[in-house]
Structures are given as C-alpha cells and as structure tokens.
Write an enzyme that holds these catalytic residues in place. Structure first.
Site, PDB file in Angstrom:
ATOM      1  N   CYS A 395       0.830  -1.201   0.000  1.00 20.75           N
ATOM      2  CA  CYS A 395       0.000   0.000   0.000  1.00 20.75           C
ATOM      3  C   CYS A 395       0.871   1.259   0.000  1.00 20.75           C
ATOM      4  O   CYS A 395       1.352   1.662  -1.040  1.00 20.75           O
ATOM      5  CB  CYS A 395      -1.006  -0.037   1.147  1.00 20.75           C
ATOM      6  SG  CYS A 395      -2.425   1.020   0.837  1.00 20.75           S
ATOM      7  N   HIS A 526      -3.703  -4.815   0.326  1.00 19.05           N
ATOM      8  CA  HIS A 526      -3.004  -5.425   1.463  1.00 19.05           C
ATOM      9  C   HIS A 526      -3.088  -6.948   1.358  1.00 19.05           C
ATOM     10  O   HIS A 526      -4.008  -7.551   1.917  1.00 19.05           O
ATOM     11  CB  HIS A 526      -3.638  -4.973   2.782  1.00 19.05           C
ATOM     12  CG  HIS A 526      -3.403  -3.532   3.095  1.00 19.05           C
ATOM     13  ND1 HIS A 526      -2.343  -3.103   3.856  1.00 19.05           N
ATOM     14  CD2 HIS A 526      -4.082  -2.429   2.728  1.00 19.05           C
ATOM     15  CE1 HIS A 526      -2.374  -1.789   3.951  1.00 19.05           C
ATOM     16  NE2 HIS A 526      -3.421  -1.351   3.282  1.00 19.05           N
ATOM     17  N   GLU A 528      -1.576  -9.100   2.884  1.00 22.23           N
ATOM     18  CA  GLU A 528      -1.412  -9.773   4.193  1.00 22.23           C
ATOM     19  C   GLU A 528      -2.745 -10.227   4.788  1.00 22.23           C
ATOM     20  O   GLU A 528      -2.783 -11.148   5.599  1.00 22.23           O
ATOM     21  CB  GLU A 528      -0.671  -8.865   5.184  1.00 22.23           C
ATOM     22  CG  GLU A 528      -1.384  -7.588   5.615  1.00 22.23           C
ATOM     23  CD  GLU A 528      -1.063  -6.383   4.720  1.00 22.23           C
ATOM     24  OE1 GLU A 528      -0.690  -6.582   3.547  1.00 22.23           O
ATOM     25  OE2 GLU A 528      -1.204  -5.238   5.214  1.00 22.23           O
TER      26      GLU A 528
HETATM   27  N1  GLN Z   1      -1.822   6.648   3.118  1.00 21.87           N
HETATM   28  C1  GLN Z   1      -1.989   5.930   1.891  1.00 21.87           C
HETATM   29  C2  GLN Z   1      -3.386   6.099   1.322  1.00 21.87           C
HETATM   30  O1  GLN Z   1      -4.298   6.447   2.043  1.00 21.87           O
HETATM   31  C3  GLN Z   1      -1.679   4.467   2.063  1.00 21.87           C
HETATM   32  C4  GLN Z   1      -2.633   3.768   2.970  1.00 21.87           C
HETATM   33  C5  GLN Z   1      -2.133   2.452   3.502  1.00 21.87           C
HETATM   34  O2  GLN Z   1      -0.948   2.170   3.454  1.00 21.87           O
HETATM   35  N2  GLN Z   1      -3.043   1.640   4.002  1.00 21.87           N
HETATM   36  O3  GLN Z   1      -3.596   5.883   0.160  1.00 21.87           O
END
Ligand code: GLN
Length: 562
Positions: A395, A526, A528
């Site tokens: 992410c 994600h 994970e």
């Molecule tokens: N801050 C980034 C976004 O909102 C990544 C978010 C995250 O890593 N879950 O897009």
C-alpha cells in the site's frame, strides 16, 4: 432432509487481566471444533464507543484488520479468519457504538412504536439480534462470541447481560468459557488461584456461571489447584478446567487443548452431533505449528516504517497480519524469518545507515499514513532498487516505490504524494476522485476505499507467475492512488504496472521486470489480509523465494531449539 441441529453459542469472557490470549483461545476453540466437521463462525465484541477500529491508532490498539466487505475491525477478526479459514462479515464485529447507533436509528424510525427505549432490555436485545444474525448468515453449528475486556468492567456489562438473557431463553444452546489468569508471584514462587476465584464470582454476579475455565499461567496448572478451583468456582467437573501454560507459539495452543481433549469435552457439553477429529487436517496443522520450533536457516527481513521506536511488543500487534503472512510463506519454505524494525527517520538523520540494509535478505515497507519518516523510506526504497535487495511494498510501500522511481529514474526531483506535499509540481500519487469530497467534509470514518476489489493481472509478470491467475480479489484500505497522468512516463522508463482495476484506471500492482531486479514489487492492496497458515499468500511466497535466493552477505545463522 435432516433437520439442522440448533445453533450453539459459546461466549468467551476474560478474568483477572486482559491480554492473556482470549482471541487466540477463541480462534483455537473454533479450529478444534471445525476439525470435528462443525461449521463454526466467530464474533468479536469490542466494548468501546468507536463505530469501528478504522479511526484508532494501531500502535495503541493493534492492527486495523479489513474484511472483504470493507469493515475495519479488531485484529482478532484476522486471527479468526486465519485459524478458521472462513470469510467473516461486518455482522461478526460489534462495538458499543455500533449497537447504540442501530438502536437510536431504529427509535428515530419509530420502530419501537412509541414505547420508551431503555438501556435494558433494548441494548442487550440488539446485541442478541446481531449474534443470531451472524450465526444464521454463516449457517453455523457453533457461534463463538469473544467479549472484549475482562469481567467486572462497566464497559462490557451490557454484553454480558445479553449473554445471560440468551442463556435464560435457550439454556441448552448457550455456554460460557472463561479465560482467566493465574499469577505466580516471584516472591511466593507458586501459582495463585485467588484472583481467578474472584473473577468467577464477579461473573456470577452478572448471573453467569462458566462451563469451562481456561487457566492461563506461566506453567501448567496442577491437579491440586484444579481441585481447588473446581470446588470454589462451582465447576463440578474438574476436567473442564483446562491448563493453558505460556507457549512459544500461538499455534501450539490448539494442540495443547486437544491434548486435554477439549473438543470432545465441548461437544459433549453442547450436545452437538459431530465427527471424530479429522486426522489428516490435524496432522497438517501440527506440521505447520512445528515450524515455529527447531533449527532452521533464518531470513533477515528489514521492516521499515515510522513509529518503529515504540517497542517490539507494540509493533508485533500493529503489523500482526504482515508478520503472520511473512511467517506462513517462510515456514512453507522451511525458513525462519527474523524481523528487524527499522525506524525510517534514522535514515533521514544519518543516510550512512542505509548501508546496513545490505545485510538483510529482504525489505518490507508496510502500509502507513502521513508524512513522518517518508523521506527515509524513499531513500531505503532507492537503496533496495539499486542494490537489488528484494523489496515488497504494501500500500504506502507501493506508493513510495512510485515516488522513488519518479524522482530518481524519471528525474522528477520533487515527485511526491499529495498526502505529504500538496504543493509538489509532480503529484505522482494523488487523492482518488471519490475521496475529495469526503476529505473536504472531514468524513474520515469508514470512508477509505475499503475491502475486496477485483484486479486484472498482466501476463508474463512476477505477479502473474506468483498468482497463476488472470484475475484476483484483494483487500484495500487507501485514499490515494497512482496519478494516471504519470503512468505512461513511468512505463516508458521500464516501470511495470502488473495489476490494475478492471476498468484499467487504478494501478494495483507495480514491479520491475525480473531481469532488472530479483523482486521489486508493491501492491496498492493489502495481501497480508488473505494469508492463511496452511495457504500462504502467493506474493509473500514469491518475495520470500527471492529473499532465499539472495546471495548471503551475512553468515548463515540458525536458531537453536530453546
Ligand atoms: N496513506 C496511503 C493512502 O491512504 C496508504 C494507505 C495504507 O498504506 N493503508 O492511500
């Protein structure tokens, strides 16, 4: 057709202190019952007022786990999904805030038909309705409900009242397991049962008698103390007091439970028709659990991010799913991962420290928010790319890859994400269109792009080789995306977007080709959240393979059996 047996409900409550493994107990009981052919679902009750876990700080409250339907919930929900290999929904998670919100909305819609709406019975009735609905939706034989906190707190009283009311309505279908702590004070040197006796009495004061006691402690509970607890806590059958000593790995807990024949004892109590434990499945679980022990080659993984100066015990909770996903893939390849938490701010203060990254087999940058440590992370990404160290960005970790490539390969020196620097001339990571209005109105709760979305995988990429699929569904939690205006330029300079949304607008996976770098890959989602003990996630497995292949610059080490 055979009539389905009544759904059974097991409430798991805590005594004495929190943090002694109610979540893992719930997951482990679920696992051993599932292994007897029962359909099991699990519910987590969090007593706080927050509507969900999404607005809470993970370093204080643990990881925010995201369900396929987009619910942002407690990390225990991740444990349930991983142990039970089921997909849970927002029905399986409730908070005080959520329960009150529904009751108040219903009152506003005149659904109480002019009656006075009261804390009791209306709040417990709403809780019961939610529990029953979750059971029906999962078509469950057994619903395990973990009540957050410990008995005797104001916060979870109404949930215990709901449980008591359920028991009165269906005495043969509702049962209680208390997970309690038995301290062994250093100066006394023996295990003390008194705090647990008090905890059981406090539970009794809520009108509830535990059917099982899980006795958590540093060591095994001896027969003498079992007898004492049985007599003083109204547990007629001493063999329903289960010893749960500290273990090296959480996967051992279910194995210890079965050594005490817990699934058989629970099935007897519940009166459910079930099968013998599935030997094959249990062998697989035991084999998996054995990986946490014994000698193995280790893999040194650097986890880079911010807030990494708050102590290891906090971090292991904040990034629980990432840690688990790494373990599952490493264990499957007979390796033991050793994680080092590196504070990205250190690289900002002293760039010479980047050199230390060479001693790692791989680097992970997990999800994150805000500007702290971002420059340090970007310099670490550059180091990983230039020194061909396997890199996996999750992410924010993928967004950092894009910024680094734009700055150092495309020459856009001020490239950034709008989240960090809205004044940059090259906003390569921009806020998603759908998010703009929400941010303007401070609508932060539950409003990110959340949950499972489909992505299409490009042929002949690291991602396609790992997945062996053309289409995937992965879970998301973000507000920002790769700015479409820069995609062409990035691709022209060798950056590959190997996964995108079906409409082609949103970049879901980024990577460098294998001939340029052994593993330089990031995901907007994600992965994970979809890793399971017996089914590791393909991208984590591909990353771990690349880590294994990295020529060792450090001496091989192995961890000796304790
Ligand atoms: N801050 C980034 C976004 O909102 C990544 C978010 C995250 O890593 N879950 O897009």
């Amino acid at each position: 057709m055979e009539k389905k047996q009544n759904c059974k409900y097991i409430f798991v409550v805590g005594g004495v202190i929190s943090g002694v493994g109610k979540g893992i107990t719930t997951s482990s009981i679920g696992l051993i019952l599932k292994n007897r052919g029962l359909s099991v679902t699990a519910i987590k009750i969090d007593p706080y007022i927050n509507i969900d876990a999404g607005t809470m700080n993970p370093t204080e409250h643990g990881e925010v786990f995201v369900l396929n339907d987009g619910d942002e919930c407690d990390q225990d929900m991740g444990n349930y999904e991983r142990f039970l290999e089921v997909e849970l929904t927002r029905l399986n998670y409730m908070t005080t805030g959520r329960v009150y919100q529904s009751v108040i909305e219903r009152e506003r819609n005149l659904e109480y038909k002019g009656r006075c709406v009261e804390v009791v019975p209306h709040i417990p009735l709403e809780v019961i309705g939610r529990i029953e609905k979750a059971g029906q939706k999962a078509n469950a034989d057994v619903v395990i409900v973990e009540v957050g906190g410990t008995v005797g707190e104001y916060q979870n009283m109404l949930f215990l009242e709901a449980a008591r009311m359920m028991k009165i309505k269906n005495p043969k279908d509702v049962f209680f397991v208390m997970v309690s702590y038995l301290p062994t004070p250093y100066t006394i040197g023996e295990m003390k049962t008194k705090p647990t006796q008090h905890a059981v009495r406090t539970l009794n004061a809520s009108g509830i008698q535990p059917d099982f006691l899980i006795a958590r402690g540093a060591t095994n509970l001896d027969d003498k103390r079992k007898g004492r607890l049985s007599l003083l806590c109204n547990l007629f059958f001493p063999d329903r007091i289960i010893s749960a000593p500290d273990v090296k790995s959480v996967y051992d807990i279910s194995i210890n439970f079965e050594k005490e024949k817990l699934s058989e004892k629970i099935c007897d109590l519940l009166g459910v028709v079930c099968k013998k434990p599935n030997e094959d499945a249990w062998k697989k679980w035991k084999k998996f659990a054995s990986h946490a022990h014994g000698d193995k080659d280790i893999l040194k993984i650097a986890m880079i991010g911010k807030y990494f100066d708050s102590g290891d015990f906090v971090l292991s909770d904040s990034y629980l799913s990432v840690i688990e996903a790494i373990k599952y893939s490493a264990y499957a390849q007979n390796k033991k991962p050793v994680l080092s938490w590196i504070n990205a701010i250190d690289f900002e203060k002293d760039p010479k420290k980047l050199k230390d990254l060479k001693k790692y087999d791989g680097i992970v940058v997990p999800g994150g928010f805000g500007s702290r440590g971002v420059e340090g992370i970007i310099s670490a990404v550059k180091f990983a790319r230039e020194n061909k160290i396997p890199y996996f960005g999750l992410c924010y970790g993928m967004q950092m890859m894009v910024i680094e490539y734009a700055r150092n390969v495309l020459g856009l020196k001020d490239a950034n994400t709008r989240e960090v620097n809205p004044n940059s001339k090259n906003i390569v990571i921009d806020v998603m269109e759908s998010q703009k209005e929400l941010l303007k109105n401070n609508s932060y709760g539950g409003s990110m792009r959340l949950g499972g979305y489909k992505a299409i995988i490009k042929n002949k990429t690291i991602a396609s080789k790992a997945y062996g699929l053309k289409e995937i569904i992965e879970r998301h939690r973000h507000r920002y995306e790769v700015n479409p205006a820069y995609i062409g330029e990035l691709e022209a300079k060798g950056f590959v977007f190997s996964g995108s949304s079906p409409d082609g607008h949103l970049m879901e996976i980024a990577e460098l080709p294998k001939d340029k770098h052994p593993f330089f890959l990031g995901t907007q989602f994600h992965p994970e959240f979809l890793a399971h003990p017996l089914h590791p996630h393909p991208l984590f497995s591909a990353f771990i393979k690349a880590c294994c292949a990295r020529p060792k610059l450090h001496a091989k080490e192995s961890i000796k059996k304790k």
